[in-house]
Write a protein that holds these residues in place. Structure first.
Motif, PDB file in Angstrom:
ATOM      1  N   ASN A  60      39.811  39.402  45.215  1.00 12.97           N
ATOM      2  CA  ASN A  60      38.785  39.762  46.190  1.00 12.97           C
ATOM      3  C   ASN A  60      37.864  40.764  45.513  1.00 12.97           C
ATOM      4  N   ASN A 113      35.620  42.499  46.867  1.00 11.91           N
ATOM      5  CA  ASN A 113      35.271  43.564  47.813  1.00 11.91           C
ATOM      6  C   ASN A 113      33.773  43.597  48.108  1.00 11.91           C
ATOM      7  N   ASN A 115      50.293  35.856  48.779  1.00 11.37           N
ATOM      8  CA  ASN A 115      51.610  36.157  49.320  1.00 11.37           C
ATOM      9  C   ASN A 115      52.609  36.187  48.171  1.00 11.37           C
ATOM     10  N   GLU A 124      44.795  39.236  46.063  1.00 13.23           N
ATOM     11  CA  GLU A 124      45.286  38.803  47.361  1.00 13.23           C
ATOM     12  C   GLU A 124      46.238  37.636  47.153  1.00 13.23           C
ATOM     13  N   TYR A 144      47.017  32.913  45.429  1.00 14.02           N
ATOM     14  CA  TYR A 144      46.505  34.057  44.673  1.00 14.02           C
ATOM     15  C   TYR A 144      44.995  33.944  44.490  1.00 14.02           C
ATOM     16  N   SER A 145      44.323  35.063  44.664  1.00 15.41           N
ATOM     17  CA  SER A 145      42.885  35.141  44.384  1.00 15.41           C
ATOM     18  C   SER A 145      42.515  36.605  44.162  1.00 15.41           C
TER      19      SER A 145
END
Length: 181
Positions: free
Chosen positions: A101, A103, A117, A115, A98-99
């Motif tokens: 972003n 942008n 899975n 972001e 987990y992070s």
């Protein structure tokens, strides 16, 4: 003066009687086992005897999306999940790597996105109320516990197996399920 000692004897007896009949406060000691959480240990899918950390793990509820306390992006091989005591199902999002972003605009959080899975697990069980003590009240234990993984195109969790079959969750000192990734 002679009668004064006869007046104090009943008063002293009354004070001793009241003091002797008092009980200590009814406080539930922290050492008393209460409603247990589900314990999951993580292992390597390729070598199932080896413990394996889950990196960048974030755990949140599915319905309320609140991050589980203690799981705001951690690296661990031991996951402890509280179960609902008012329903027979609990769901969690387990997000690996987990992070946030930004942008490319670190000063503008309006375009940030998460972001990682995400896998969703569903835990089903039967609840049983058990009396602990007058001070502690009741605790809930969980019987016939099953864990399933919602399938998506990119599951990082490959397999979840119970340690015992049927699996119950009655204490917080033993692993209940093994997760392989």
């Amino acid at each position: 003066m002679k009668y004064l000692k006869y007046l104090f004897l009943p008063i002293i007896a009354l004070v001793i009687g009241i003091t002797a009949s008092c009980e200590r406060d009814d406080l539930c000691p922290e050492s008393t086992p209460t409603t247990p959480s589900l314990i999951i240990d993580a292992f390597d899918i390729d070598n199932q005897e080896d413990s394996k950390n889950v990196f960048g793990l974030l755990i949140a509820g599915v319905e309320n999306e609140n991050v589980l306390p203690g799981y705001a992006v951690v690296t661990t091989n031991n996951i402890i999940l509280p179960l609902k005591t008012t329903e027979d199902t609990t769901q969690y999002q387990l997000i690996q790597d987990y992070s946030i972003n930004d942008n490319g605009t670190p000063d503008d959080t309006s375009d940030d996105f998460a972001e990682g899975n995400q896998d969703i697990i569903t835990i089903n069980y039967t609840r049983e109320e058990v009396y602990v003590s007058r001070a502690c009240g009741y605790k809930t234990i969980f019987k016939d516990v099953t864990v399933s993984i919602d399938n998506d195109t990119d599951n990082w969790i490959q397999l979840i197996q119970p340690v015992n079959n049927p699996q119950s969750v009655e204490d917080e000192t033993a692993t209940h399920f093994n997760l392989f990734h």
